[in-house]
Enzyme design. Structure first.
Site, mmCIF file in Angstrom:
data_model
loop_
_atom_site.group_PDB
_atom_site.id
_atom_site.type_symbol
_atom_site.label_atom_id
_atom_site.label_comp_id
_atom_site.label_asym_id
_atom_site.label_seq_id
_atom_site.Cartn_x
_atom_site.Cartn_y
_atom_site.Cartn_z
ATOM 1 C CG HIS A 1 -1.968 -0.845 0.693
ATOM 2 N ND1 HIS A 1 -2.890 -1.263 0.304
ATOM 3 C CD2 HIS A 1 -2.650 -1.393 1.832
ATOM 4 C CE1 HIS A 1 -4.075 -2.152 0.654
ATOM 5 N NE2 HIS A 1 -3.039 -2.358 1.532
ATOM 6 C CG ASP B 1 -4.902 -9.632 3.587
ATOM 7 O OD1 ASP B 1 -4.543 -10.388 2.977
ATOM 8 O OD2 ASP B 1 -4.357 -8.382 3.969
#
Length: 610
Positions: free
Chosen positions: A327, A454
Site C-alpha cells: 500500500h 489475508d
C-alpha cells in the site's frame, strides 16, 4: 541476528559466509524452539497488547452496546449512545464509550451495580471475547493457544505434548538436511531479522492491532517445527536499505517522514520515565521508535534476496518481513505499510540484470502503492487479485479498467472480486485463464509474489476462503516462469493459524515439494466467472493470447456448471474491532485520507532521542 529465539548465529560465521546454514545442535534447537520470541529484549517481549490474550482473571466493566449482557433479574442496563465520529476521532482511534457512564446507575438495582465480565483478546485473530468462553467466538482458537510458540502445529485445546513431539521429529529432519546442504547447488533462501519484531503499536488501545509481531513469530515457529528453517533453507545476512536505493521508489519527503519516527521518545517528568510512543500516518498505520529501522531492514532483505536470485546464488527465496509494503506509494504510508518491499525488490532485480519483472499480488487488498509506482513502466508487469466490490472494499482502487498509463496500458492487470468468500477454485481458474497466459507472453526474468495471506480461510479482515493447498498450487504455477527465479514477499495476513500454515505450504513448494492438487477440473463460482470474463474482455486488447480463452468461456456461459458456494448455517456474532475496520472498506474514506487529508507523521516528544 538470532532467528526469533530459535537459534543464535555465530558472529564469526556471519562475517565469513554470505549465506549462513543456521545449523544448531539437536538439544539446543529443541530448547530454543520452545521460546519463540525475542530473547533478552524487553521491547520484543512487551507485546501483550498485540494479539496476546489477557491473563485469566482480568476483568472489565461491560459497556459495549454489541454485548447483550442479561442481568440476574432479567433486566439489562441501557448502553450509552455512541457519539458521532469525526475524522479527528478516527485519527486518535477514540472509539470507546464515555467513561461518564459509570456515574449513572439510577436504572440499576443495588445488587446489579458491579456486574463485571471477563474480557480477553484471541491470540490468533485478536478478536474480543467475553464471559467464560474458552474458544474464540470468531475463529474458534483456544484461549490459551500456543500458536505463537509452536505455529499452526499447536493443538487447538489444552494439550501441550503434541507440539513437543512434532518438534523432536522435525529437528531430526532438519539436521539431516543440513548435512546434505553442502551437496546442493541450488537452495531456497529465507530473509529474516529480529529487529522487525520491534515495530509494534506500543500505546494501549481498546483493541490489539492486527499487524503485530506475532505474525512473524507464528510463521517462524511453524517453519522451525516443520524442520524447514532453520534446517532445509539458508538465511542471508540482514542489512538496512539505503536512501539511494529508496529514492527510485519513494519521494524524499516520504522517506524523511518515515525516518523522523525514529525520534519517538516521550517523558512526562524526567529522563528516567522515558517511554515509547506511536505516531500515525493514517488511523491504521502506526510507527514507533523502531519502525523506521524495521522498514529499512525489511526492504534491504527483499532487495538482497532479489539480487541473489538474479545472480544465481540462490534458486528462490522467501522474505519473512514486516511491516508490509504494497500500500506504500510514491509519497504516502498507509494500510499498515511504510516502504514498498516488492517494488524495491523489483528495482534491485533490474539492477542485477533483469530486464522484465513480474509482480503477482494475491493479497486480499489491492496493492495501490505498487500500481502507482509502476503504472507507467512497461518493464514491470503488475497483476493483482483482490476483493473490490465496486470500490467499497479497502483501499477502493484496482478496478478492471485500471490498466496502466503513459503508454504502459496493459501492464496493470487487476482482477477485482465482486464479493467475499472467494476460494481456491476461483483463484486457480483465474491463474489458468488470465495470470499464466499473460505472464508467459510477457516472459519475465524474475517473478515476485506480494504474498498477503489475508484471503486465507479464517482471516478476520479478508473474509475469503483460500486454503494452504490453494496458495501452494498458485506458487507452483508461478514457479515454472522465469526459469524458476521466484521471490515470495510477505504482505498481509492476520489469522496466525492461517498465515503460518499457508506460508509453510508456500515455502515447501519453493523447496520442490509436490502440492498434491489436481487441476483437471477447476470450476469457479458464477461471480468468479463474471470477474474473469470482465477482465478478459478488457485485457485481450493488450494481450492477444487471451482472445481464444475469452471466446471459449463466453460461449460456455449458458451451460457452465458453476460451483455452488456453501453458506454456513452457524450464526456467529458480529466481529468487534476498531472503528476503522468498519470504515476502512469505504472508498469515500480512502479518498479523504489519501487525496485530501493525508496525515503526516507527527512527532510529539517532550524529550527526543535525536
Amino acid at each position: 541476528m538470532a532467528f526469533l529465539g530459535l537459534y543464535r548465529m555465530d558472529s564469526e560465521t556471519e562475517q565469513t559466509s554470505y549465506f549462513k546454514s543456521g545449523e544448531a545442535a539437536n538439544g539446543d534447537l529443541q530448547r530454543q524452539a520452545e521460546q519463540v520470541g525475542c530473547e533478552g529484549t524487553a521491547d520484543c517481549l512487551s507485546n501483550g497488547s498485540h494479539g496476546n490474550a489477557q491473563p485469566e482473571g482480568t476483568t472489565t466493566t461491560t459497556r459495549d452496546a454489541d454485548f447483550d449482557a442479561d442481568n440476574h433479574n432479567g433486566t439489562k442496563k441501557r448502553p450509552r449512545q455512541r457519539r458521532e465520529m469525526t475524522l479527528q476521532d478516527m485519527y486518535n482511534q477514540q472509539a470507546d464509550y464515555d467513561d461518564d457512564d459509570d456515574d449513572d446507575d439510577s436504572d440499576w438495582e443495588p445488587v446489579q451495580k458491579h456486574v463485571v465480565s471477563e474480557k480477553w483478546f484471541c491470540v490468533n485473530c485478536t478478536m474480543v471475547n467475553f464471559d467464560d468462553v474458552v474458544y474464540c467466538d470468531i475463529c474458534g482458537e483456544y484461549k490459551e493457544s500456543g500458536i505463537v510458540k509452536h505455529g499452526f502445529f499447536a493443538p487447538n485445546d489444552a494439550q501441550e505434548a503434541a507440539p513437543a513431539q512434532v518438534e523432536t521429529v522435525a529437528t531430526s529432519k532438519g539436521q539431516e538436511s543440513c548435512e546434505q546442504k553442502s551437496a546442493l547447488e541450488n537452495f531456497t533462501a529465507v530473509g529474516f531479522d529480529e529487529r522487525m519484531l520491534l515495530h509494534s503499536e506500543v500505546d494501549m488501545k481498546s483493541h490489539p492491532h492486527p499487524e503485530r509481531p506475532d505474525r512473524l513469530r507464528a510463521i517462524a515457529a511453524s517453519l522451525a517445527t516443520a524442520g524447514i528453517f532453520p534446517g532445509r533453507c539458508l538465511s542471508i545476512p540482514a542489512r538496512e536499505i539505503t536512501q539511494e536505493e529508496l529514492l527510485p521508489v519513494h519521494s524524499l519527503e516520504h522517506i524523511e517522514a518515515v525516518e523522523i519516527t525514529s525520534c519517538m521518545l516521550s517523558s512526562d517528568f524526567d529522563i528516567s520515565s522515558l517511554h515509547l510512543i506511536n505516531s500515525y500516518f493514517t488511523p491504521d498505520t502506526y510507527a514507533n521508535q523502531h519502525s523506521a529501522c524495521a522498514a529499512r531492514v525489511a526492504a534491504g532483505l527483499c532487495a538482497d534476496l532479489a539480487s541473489a536470485i538474479m545472480s544465481g546464488r540462490t534458486k528462490n527465496g522467501f522474505a519473512l518481513v514486516r511491516p508490509p509494503g504494497h500500500h506504500a506509494g510514491v509519497g504516502q504510508s498507509m494500510g499498515f505499510c511504510l516502504h514498498n518491499n516488492a517494488a524495491i525488490a523489483a528495482l534491485a532485480a533490474q539492477r542485477s540484470g533483469a530486464k522484465k519483472v513480474l509482480i503477482v499480488d494475491w493479497d486480499v487488498h489491492h496493492g495501490n502503492g505498487t500500481q502507482e509506482i509502476f503504472e507507467g513502466n512497461k518493464s514491470v508487469l503488475y497483476i493483482s487479485l483482490h476483493r473490490h466490490e465496486g470500490g467499497r472494499f479497502y483501499p477502493g482502487t484496482g478496478a478492471a479498467d485500471e490498466v496502466g498509463i503513459l503508454g504502459a496500458e496493459g501492464y496493470c492487470v487487476n482482477v477485482p472480486w465482486k464479493c467475499g468468500g472467494v476460494g481456491d477454485n476461483d483463484y486457480i481458474f483465474t491463474f489458468q485463464h488470465i495470470v499464466i497466459p499473460i505472464a508467459l507472453e510477457f516472459s519475465p526474468d524474475i517473478t515476485i509474489i506480494s504474498a498477503g495471506f489475508d484471503a486465507a480461510r479464517g482471516d478476520p479482515l479478508g473474509c475469503c476462503d483460500v486454503t494452504p493447498t490453494g496458495y501452494a498450487q498458485m506458487t507452483h504455477m508461478l514457479s515454472v516462469l522465469s526459469g524458476g527465479k521466484l521471490l515470495v514477499v510477505l504482505e498481509g495476513g492476520y489469522n496466525l493459524r492461517s498465515i503460518s500454515s499457508s506460508a509453510t505450504a508456500v515455502v515447501k513448494v519453493l523447496l520442490g515439494e509436490s502440492t498434491g492438487c489436481e487441476l483437471d477440473r477447476v470450476v469457479p463460482s458464477k461471480a468468479g466467472m463474471e470477474t474473469v470474463l470482465e477482465v478478459l474482455k478488457i485485457q485481450k486488447n493488450f494481450w492477444p493470447t487471451l482472445q481464444a480463452s475469452f471466446a471459449q468461456l463466453q460461449s460456455q456461459w449458458g451451460s457452465f456448471p458453476f460451483q455452488n458456494r456453501k453458506k454456513s448455517t452457524k450464526k456467529r456474532r458480529r466481529v468487534i474491532g476498531p472503528i476503522w475496520w468498519l470504515w476502512g472498506g469505504k472508498r469515500l474514506m480512502y479518498n479523504i485520507l489519501y487525496g485530501q487529508l493525508r496525515i503526516k507523521a507527527k512527532v510529539r516528544p517532550r524529550r527526543s532521542c535525536c
